[in-house]
Motif scaffolding. Sequence first.
Motif, PDB file in Angstrom:
ATOM      1  N   ILE A  27       0.855  -1.190   0.000  1.00 17.80           N
ATOM      2  CA  ILE A  27       0.000   0.000   0.000  1.00 17.80           C
ATOM      3  C   ILE A  27       0.886   1.233   0.000  1.00 17.80           C
ATOM      4  O   ILE A  27       1.776   1.372   0.835  1.00 17.80           O
ATOM      5  CB  ILE A  27      -0.926   0.028   1.229  1.00 17.80           C
ATOM      6  N   VAL A  28       0.626   2.124  -0.948  1.00 15.31           N
ATOM      7  CA  VAL A  28       1.351   3.379  -1.038  1.00 15.31           C
ATOM      8  C   VAL A  28       0.320   4.492  -0.981  1.00 15.31           C
ATOM      9  O   VAL A  28      -0.575   4.569  -1.827  1.00 15.31           O
ATOM     10  CB  VAL A  28       2.158   3.465  -2.361  1.00 15.31           C
ATOM     11  N   GLU A  29       0.402   5.327   0.045  1.00 19.16           N
ATOM     12  CA  GLU A  29      -0.533   6.450   0.177  1.00 19.16           C
ATOM     13  C   GLU A  29       0.078   7.693  -0.429  1.00 19.16           C
ATOM     14  O   GLU A  29       1.221   8.039  -0.141  1.00 19.16           O
ATOM     15  CB  GLU A  29      -0.848   6.727   1.643  1.00 19.16           C
ATOM     16  N   GLU A  30      -0.685   8.348  -1.265  1.00 22.89           N
ATOM     17  CA  GLU A  30      -0.261   9.621  -1.844  1.00 22.89           C
ATOM     18  C   GLU A  30      -1.378  10.629  -1.624  1.00 22.89           C
ATOM     19  O   GLU A  30      -2.489  10.434  -2.094  1.00 22.89           O
ATOM     20  CB  GLU A  30       0.009   9.478  -3.344  1.00 22.89           C
ATOM     21  N   ASN A  31      -1.076  11.657  -0.902  1.00 24.04           N
ATOM     22  CA  ASN A  31      -2.045  12.724  -0.686  1.00 24.04           C
ATOM     23  C   ASN A  31      -1.788  13.813  -1.702  1.00 24.04           C
ATOM     24  O   ASN A  31      -0.695  14.388  -1.744  1.00 24.04           O
ATOM     25  CB  ASN A  31      -1.945  13.288   0.735  1.00 24.04           C
ATOM     26  N   GLU A  32      -2.778  14.075  -2.528  1.00 23.40           N
ATOM     27  CA  GLU A  32      -2.624  15.080  -3.570  1.00 23.40           C
ATOM     28  C   GLU A  32      -2.766  16.477  -2.985  1.00 23.40           C
ATOM     29  O   GLU A  32      -3.678  16.745  -2.230  1.00 23.40           O
ATOM     30  CB  GLU A  32      -3.680  14.888  -4.654  1.00 23.40           C
ATOM     31  N   LYS A  33      -1.853  17.347  -3.349  1.00 20.56           N
ATOM     32  CA  LYS A  33      -1.945  18.759  -3.012  1.00 20.56           C
ATOM     33  C   LYS A  33      -1.762  19.509  -4.325  1.00 20.56           C
ATOM     34  O   LYS A  33      -0.637  19.824  -4.712  1.00 20.56           O
ATOM     35  CB  LYS A  33      -0.875  19.157  -1.998  1.00 20.56           C
ATOM     36  N   PRO A  34      -2.869  19.774  -5.004  1.00 23.04           N
ATOM     37  CA  PRO A  34      -2.759  20.348  -6.346  1.00 23.04           C
ATOM     38  C   PRO A  34      -2.200  21.764  -6.396  1.00 23.04           C
ATOM     39  O   PRO A  34      -1.656  22.161  -7.407  1.00 23.04           O
ATOM     40  CB  PRO A  34      -4.182  20.311  -6.870  1.00 23.04           C
ATOM     41  N   TYR A  35      -2.321  22.529  -5.316  1.00 19.41           N
ATOM     42  CA  TYR A  35      -1.855  23.905  -5.332  1.00 19.41           C
ATOM     43  C   TYR A  35      -0.886  24.156  -4.185  1.00 19.41           C
ATOM     44  O   TYR A  35      -1.021  23.596  -3.110  1.00 19.41           O
ATOM     45  CB  TYR A  35      -3.029  24.882  -5.203  1.00 19.41           C
ATOM     46  N   ASN A  36       0.058  25.026  -4.442  1.00 20.45           N
ATOM     47  CA  ASN A  36       1.004  25.452  -3.428  1.00 20.45           C
ATOM     48  C   ASN A  36       0.227  26.253  -2.374  1.00 20.45           C
ATOM     49  O   ASN A  36      -0.464  27.216  -2.713  1.00 20.45           O
ATOM     50  CB  ASN A  36       2.081  26.315  -4.097  1.00 20.45           C
ATOM     51  N   PRO A  37       0.300  25.886  -1.092  1.00 19.48           N
ATOM     52  CA  PRO A  37      -0.459  26.582  -0.052  1.00 19.48           C
ATOM     53  C   PRO A  37      -0.159  28.082   0.022  1.00 19.48           C
ATOM     54  O   PRO A  37      -1.049  28.876   0.320  1.00 19.48           O
ATOM     55  CB  PRO A  37      -0.041  25.895   1.239  1.00 19.48           C
ATOM     56  N   GLU A  38       1.073  28.477  -0.275  1.00 21.27           N
ATOM     57  CA  GLU A  38       1.414  29.906  -0.252  1.00 21.27           C
ATOM     58  C   GLU A  38       0.673  30.643  -1.368  1.00 21.27           C
ATOM     59  O   GLU A  38       0.201  31.766  -1.181  1.00 21.27           O
ATOM     60  CB  GLU A  38       2.917  30.089  -0.410  1.00 21.27           C
ATOM     61  N   PHE A  39       0.565  30.009  -2.530  1.00 21.74           N
ATOM     62  CA  PHE A  39      -0.150  30.597  -3.656  1.00 21.74           C
ATOM     63  C   PHE A  39      -1.633  30.760  -3.322  1.00 21.74           C
ATOM     64  O   PHE A  39      -2.228  31.806  -3.579  1.00 21.74           O
ATOM     65  CB  PHE A  39       0.025  29.713  -4.898  1.00 21.74           C
ATOM     66  N   VAL A  40      -2.224  29.748  -2.719  1.00 23.05           N
ATOM     67  CA  VAL A  40      -3.635  29.810  -2.331  1.00 23.05           C
ATOM     68  C   VAL A  40      -3.853  30.937  -1.333  1.00 23.05           C
ATOM     69  O   VAL A  40      -4.831  31.695  -1.443  1.00 23.05           O
ATOM     70  CB  VAL A  40      -4.100  28.457  -1.739  1.00 23.05           C
ATOM     71  N   LYS A  41      -2.939  31.088  -0.369  1.00 16.66           N
ATOM     72  CA  LYS A  41      -3.064  32.160   0.630  1.00 16.66           C
ATOM     73  C   LYS A  41      -3.003  33.529  -0.041  1.00 16.66           C
ATOM     74  O   LYS A  41      -3.778  34.421   0.299  1.00 16.66           O
ATOM     75  CB  LYS A  41      -1.966  32.035   1.683  1.00 16.66           C
ATOM     76  N   GLU A  42      -2.106  33.696  -1.015  1.00 15.79           N
ATOM     77  CA  GLU A  42      -2.006  34.973  -1.732  1.00 15.79           C
ATOM     78  C   GLU A  42      -3.309  35.305  -2.444  1.00 15.79           C
ATOM     79  O   GLU A  42      -3.779  36.446  -2.399  1.00 15.79           O
ATOM     80  CB  GLU A  42      -0.880  34.917  -2.767  1.00 15.79           C
ATOM     81  N   ILE A  43      -3.901  34.322  -3.105  1.00 10.80           N
ATOM     82  CA  ILE A  43      -5.152  34.538  -3.828  1.00 10.80           C
ATOM     83  C   ILE A  43      -6.264  34.896  -2.861  1.00 10.80           C
ATOM     84  O   ILE A  43      -7.039  35.843  -3.090  1.00 10.80           O
ATOM     85  CB  ILE A  43      -5.533  33.290  -4.662  1.00 10.80           C
ATOM     86  N   LEU A  44      -6.387  34.167  -1.763  1.00 12.80           N
ATOM     87  CA  LEU A  44      -7.440  34.448  -0.786  1.00 12.80           C
ATOM     88  C   LEU A  44      -7.256  35.818  -0.148  1.00 12.80           C
ATOM     89  O   LEU A  44      -8.225  36.542   0.081  1.00 12.80           O
ATOM     90  CB  LEU A  44      -7.479  33.353   0.278  1.00 12.80           C
ATOM     91  N   ASP A  45      -6.007  36.198   0.145  1.00 10.67           N
ATOM     92  CA  ASP A  45      -5.732  37.519   0.704  1.00 10.67           C
ATOM     93  C   ASP A  45      -6.104  38.621  -0.294  1.00 10.67           C
ATOM     94  O   ASP A  45      -6.658  39.652   0.086  1.00 10.67           O
ATOM     95  CB  ASP A  45      -4.258  37.657   1.097  1.00 10.67           C
ATOM     96  N   ALA A  46      -5.803  38.396  -1.574  1.00 13.55           N
ATOM     97  CA  ALA A  46      -6.126  39.382  -2.601  1.00 13.55           C
ATOM     98  C   ALA A  46      -7.631  39.547  -2.740  1.00 13.55           C
ATOM     99  O   ALA A  46      -8.143  40.667  -2.845  1.00 13.55           O
ATOM    100  CB  ALA A  46      -5.514  38.966  -3.939  1.00 13.55           C
ATOM    101  N   GLU A  47      -8.371  38.437  -2.715  1.00 11.14           N
ATOM    102  CA  GLU A  47      -9.834  38.517  -2.790  1.00 11.14           C
ATOM    103  C   GLU A  47     -10.393  39.281  -1.596  1.00 11.14           C
ATOM    104  O   GLU A  47     -11.314  40.078  -1.734  1.00 11.14           O
ATOM    105  CB  GLU A  47     -10.439  37.118  -2.863  1.00 11.14           C
ATOM    106  N   GLN A  48      -9.834  39.026  -0.412  1.00 11.03           N
ATOM    107  CA  GLN A  48     -10.302  39.710   0.790  1.00 11.03           C
ATOM    108  C   GLN A  48     -10.013  41.207   0.718  1.00 11.03           C
ATOM    109  O   GLN A  48     -10.837  42.019   1.096  1.00 11.03           O
ATOM    110  CB  GLN A  48      -9.667  39.103   2.053  1.00 11.03           C
ATOM    111  N   SER A  49      -8.845  41.575   0.206  1.00 12.45           N
ATOM    112  CA  SER A  49      -8.513  42.999   0.116  1.00 12.45           C
ATOM    113  C   SER A  49      -9.436  43.711  -0.872  1.00 12.45           C
ATOM    114  O   SER A  49      -9.794  44.866  -0.660  1.00 12.45           O
ATOM    115  CB  SER A  49      -7.045  43.192  -0.268  1.00 12.45           C
ATOM    116  N   ILE A  50      -9.844  43.029  -1.936  1.00 10.08           N
ATOM    117  CA  ILE A  50     -10.803  43.622  -2.876  1.00 10.08           C
ATOM    118  C   ILE A  50     -12.148  43.826  -2.187  1.00 10.08           C
ATOM    119  O   ILE A  50     -12.783  44.864  -2.334  1.00 10.08           O
ATOM    120  CB  ILE A  50     -10.937  42.743  -4.137  1.00 10.08           C
ATOM    121  N   LYS A  51     -12.584  42.837  -1.407  1.00 14.18           N
ATOM    122  CA  LYS A  51     -13.842  42.966  -0.661  1.00 14.18           C
ATOM    123  C   LYS A  51     -13.782  44.109   0.340  1.00 14.18           C
ATOM    124  O   LYS A  51     -14.770  44.766   0.611  1.00 14.18           O
ATOM    125  CB  LYS A  51     -14.164  41.662   0.070  1.00 14.18           C
ATOM    126  N   ASP A  52     -12.600  44.355   0.901  1.00 15.89           N
ATOM    127  CA  ASP A  52     -12.414  45.430   1.872  1.00 15.89           C
ATOM    128  C   ASP A  52     -12.286  46.800   1.209  1.00 15.89           C
ATOM    129  O   ASP A  52     -12.114  47.803   1.901  1.00 15.89           O
ATOM    130  CB  ASP A  52     -11.171  45.167   2.734  1.00 15.89           C
TER     131      ASP A  52
END
Length: 65
Positions: A27-52
């Motif tokens: 058994i070989v477990e592979e957890n997929e992480k399709p996006y870099n967490p830092e990149f996701v944080k940047e996008i979410l922060d940018a969306e929040q700043s637009i809302k603000d």
Amino acid sequence: MDIILKNVKKKDFPVFQSLAKSLGFEIVEENEKPYNPEFVKEILDAEQSIKDGKGVKIKLEDLWK
């Protein structure tokens, strides 16, 4: 031959593990992480700043100047 199981519920995984172990499978477990967490944080922060209201509006005709 490889067999890939996707979307296995946590409660069902031990059943697959014990079955594979009893049959001598590896058994070989592979957890997929399709996006870099830092990149996701940047996008979410940018969306929040637009809302603000911190975004900058540019007219479409001025975009190419």
